[in-house]
Design a protein around this motif. Structure first.
Motif, PDB file in Angstrom:
ATOM      1  N   PRO A   7     -19.376 -13.139  -0.631  1.00  0.00           N
ATOM      2  CA  PRO A   7     -19.836 -14.424  -1.172  1.00  0.00           C
ATOM      3  C   PRO A   7     -20.871 -14.194  -2.270  1.00  0.00           C
ATOM      4  CG  PRO A   7     -20.782 -14.026   0.996  1.00  0.00           C
ATOM      5  CD  PRO A   7     -19.782 -12.931   0.747  1.00  0.00           C
ATOM      6  N   PRO A   8     -21.041 -15.179  -3.131  1.00  0.00           N
ATOM      7  CA  PRO A   8     -22.106 -15.065  -4.134  1.00  0.00           C
ATOM      8  C   PRO A   8     -23.453 -14.928  -3.419  1.00  0.00           C
ATOM      9  CG  PRO A   8     -20.652 -16.908  -4.628  1.00  0.00           C
ATOM     10  CD  PRO A   8     -20.277 -16.413  -3.271  1.00  0.00           C
ATOM     11  N   VAL A  12     -26.911 -18.968  -5.365  1.00  0.00           N
ATOM     12  CA  VAL A  12     -26.034 -18.968  -6.538  1.00  0.00           C
ATOM     13  C   VAL A  12     -24.906 -19.968  -6.315  1.00  0.00           C
ATOM     14  CG1 VAL A  12     -24.382 -17.599  -7.881  1.00  0.00           C
ATOM     15  CG2 VAL A  12     -26.559 -16.597  -7.170  1.00  0.00           C
ATOM     16  N   ARG A  13     -24.652 -20.765  -7.334  1.00  0.00           N
ATOM     17  CA  ARG A  13     -23.543 -21.721  -7.294  1.00  0.00           C
ATOM     18  C   ARG A  13     -22.630 -21.431  -8.472  1.00  0.00           C
ATOM     19  NH1 ARG A  13     -24.499 -26.112  -3.773  1.00  0.00           N
ATOM     20  NH2 ARG A  13     -26.588 -25.984  -2.931  1.00  0.00           N
ATOM     21  N   VAL A  14     -21.326 -21.524  -8.203  1.00  0.00           N
ATOM     22  CA  VAL A  14     -20.323 -21.204  -9.213  1.00  0.00           C
ATOM     23  C   VAL A  14     -19.400 -22.400  -9.382  1.00  0.00           C
ATOM     24  CG1 VAL A  14     -18.427 -19.648  -9.830  1.00  0.00           C
ATOM     25  CG2 VAL A  14     -20.396 -18.765  -8.532  1.00  0.00           C
ATOM     26  N   LEU A  15     -19.182 -22.788 -10.618  1.00  0.00           N
ATOM     27  CA  LEU A  15     -18.232 -23.843 -10.938  1.00  0.00           C
ATOM     28  C   LEU A  15     -16.978 -23.173 -11.476  1.00  0.00           C
ATOM     29  CD1 LEU A  15     -17.331 -26.769 -11.510  1.00  0.00           C
ATOM     30  CD2 LEU A  15     -18.537 -26.587 -13.684  1.00  0.00           C
ATOM     31  N   TRP A  77      -3.099 -14.153 -14.478  1.00  0.00           N
ATOM     32  CA  TRP A  77      -3.734 -15.454 -14.290  1.00  0.00           C
ATOM     33  C   TRP A  77      -3.586 -15.945 -12.854  1.00  0.00           C
ATOM     34  CZ3 TRP A  77      -2.288 -20.326 -12.799  1.00  0.00           C
ATOM     35  CH2 TRP A  77      -3.197 -21.357 -13.067  1.00  0.00           C
ATOM     36  N   PHE A  78      -2.427 -15.717 -12.260  1.00  0.00           N
ATOM     37  CA  PHE A  78      -2.169 -16.221 -10.918  1.00  0.00           C
ATOM     38  C   PHE A  78      -3.046 -15.520  -9.878  1.00  0.00           C
ATOM     39  CE2 PHE A  78       1.575 -17.164 -13.411  1.00  0.00           C
ATOM     40  CZ  PHE A  78       1.727 -18.514 -13.157  1.00  0.00           C
ATOM     41  N   ASP A  79      -3.116 -14.196  -9.917  1.00  0.00           N
ATOM     42  CA  ASP A  79      -3.977 -13.468  -8.982  1.00  0.00           C
ATOM     43  C   ASP A  79      -5.439 -13.861  -9.178  1.00  0.00           C
ATOM     44  OD1 ASP A  79      -1.899 -12.151  -7.772  1.00  0.00           O
ATOM     45  OD2 ASP A  79      -2.240 -10.239  -8.799  1.00  0.00           O
ATOM     46  N   HIS A  80      -5.848 -13.941 -10.424  1.00  0.00           N
ATOM     47  CA  HIS A  80      -7.229 -14.316 -10.755  1.00  0.00           C
ATOM     48  C   HIS A  80      -7.563 -15.699 -10.191  1.00  0.00           C
ATOM     49  CE1 HIS A  80     -10.873 -14.631 -13.222  1.00  0.00           C
ATOM     50  NE2 HIS A  80     -10.474 -15.858 -13.500  1.00  0.00           N
ATOM     51  N   THR A  81      -6.679 -16.657 -10.412  1.00  0.00           N
ATOM     52  CA  THR A  81      -6.914 -18.034  -9.997  1.00  0.00           C
ATOM     53  C   THR A  81      -6.853 -18.183  -8.481  1.00  0.00           C
ATOM     54  OG1 THR A  81      -6.039 -18.795 -12.105  1.00  0.00           O
ATOM     55  CG2 THR A  81      -6.178 -20.431 -10.350  1.00  0.00           C
ATOM     56  N   VAL A  82      -5.880 -17.548  -7.845  1.00  0.00           N
ATOM     57  CA  VAL A  82      -5.778 -17.613  -6.384  1.00  0.00           C
ATOM     58  C   VAL A  82      -7.006 -16.969  -5.739  1.00  0.00           C
ATOM     59  CG1 VAL A  82      -4.486 -16.743  -4.377  1.00  0.00           C
ATOM     60  CG2 VAL A  82      -3.279 -17.831  -6.270  1.00  0.00           C
ATOM     61  N   GLY A  83      -7.501 -15.899  -6.340  1.00  0.00           N
ATOM     62  CA  GLY A  83      -8.708 -15.269  -5.815  1.00  0.00           C
ATOM     63  C   GLY A  83      -9.886 -16.223  -5.809  1.00  0.00           C
ATOM     64  N   TRP A  84     -10.070 -16.935  -6.908  1.00  0.00           N
ATOM     65  CA  TRP A  84     -11.169 -17.905  -6.977  1.00  0.00           C
ATOM     66  C   TRP A  84     -10.928 -19.085  -6.044  1.00  0.00           C
ATOM     67  CZ3 TRP A  84     -15.934 -17.437  -8.264  1.00  0.00           C
ATOM     68  CH2 TRP A  84     -16.310 -16.455  -9.175  1.00  0.00           C
ATOM     69  N   GLN A  94     -21.013 -22.925  -2.138  1.00  0.00           N
ATOM     70  CA  GLN A  94     -21.440 -22.118  -3.278  1.00  0.00           C
ATOM     71  C   GLN A  94     -20.458 -22.115  -4.447  1.00  0.00           C
ATOM     72  OE1 GLN A  94     -22.534 -18.532  -0.681  1.00  0.00           O
ATOM     73  NE2 GLN A  94     -23.895 -18.380  -2.450  1.00  0.00           N
ATOM     74  N   ILE A  95     -19.206 -22.481  -4.181  1.00  0.00           N
ATOM     75  CA  ILE A  95     -18.194 -22.450  -5.244  1.00  0.00           C
ATOM     76  C   ILE A  95     -17.479 -23.793  -5.284  1.00  0.00           C
ATOM     77  CG2 ILE A  95     -16.125 -21.315  -6.133  1.00  0.00           C
ATOM     78  CD1 ILE A  95     -17.006 -18.785  -4.555  1.00  0.00           C
TER      79      ILE A  95
END
Length: 119
Positions: A7-8, A12-15, A77-84, A94-95
């Motif tokens: 976790p962050p 820390v907060r992430v948008l 993009w898909f792996d990156h986005t699914v991870g987030w 936090q996110i």
């Protein structure tokens, strides 16, 4: 930014603002053709196949001296986005997950959501 595996840090907060992958594909295609560092020369169908396979040459992949694994993770993009998305589900305090389409459809509500999230 790459998705955090732990976790962050506290406080820390992430948008995370994501866009419909169809729009992302079209936008990245034209950027990949226009930016000299990428200069993608093939056509749309070849690029779309690369995008769907996570191998499209995106403008920011490889910037900043990243290693090969980091470049691949950013280009997919898909792996990156699914991870987030998974991180946002796991750490909702936090996110904040927000879509561009939500923001466009009801900007005042989206801004209030962001403001509430940020405190």
């Amino acid at each position: 930014l790459p998705c955090p595996s732990p976790p962050p840090p506290p406080g820390v907060r992430v948008l995370v603002c994501v866009r419909d992958p169809r729009d992302v594909a079209v936008s990245l295609y034209f950027h990949s053709r226009a930016i000299k560092a990428v200069s993608y020369a093939s056509g749309w169908h070849a690029w779309l196949e690369d995008f769907l396979n996570g191998t499209a040459p995106v403008p920011s992949a490889g910037a900043g001296g990243q290693n090969e694994q980091a470049r691949r993770a950013e280009a997919d993009w898909f792996d990156h986005t699914v991870g987030w998305w998974r991180a946002a589900v796991a750490f909702p305090e936090q996110i904040l997950w927000l879509t561009y389409e939500e923001l466009r459809a009801d900007t005042p509500t989206a801004i209030l959501r962001v403001a509430s999230f940020l405190g």
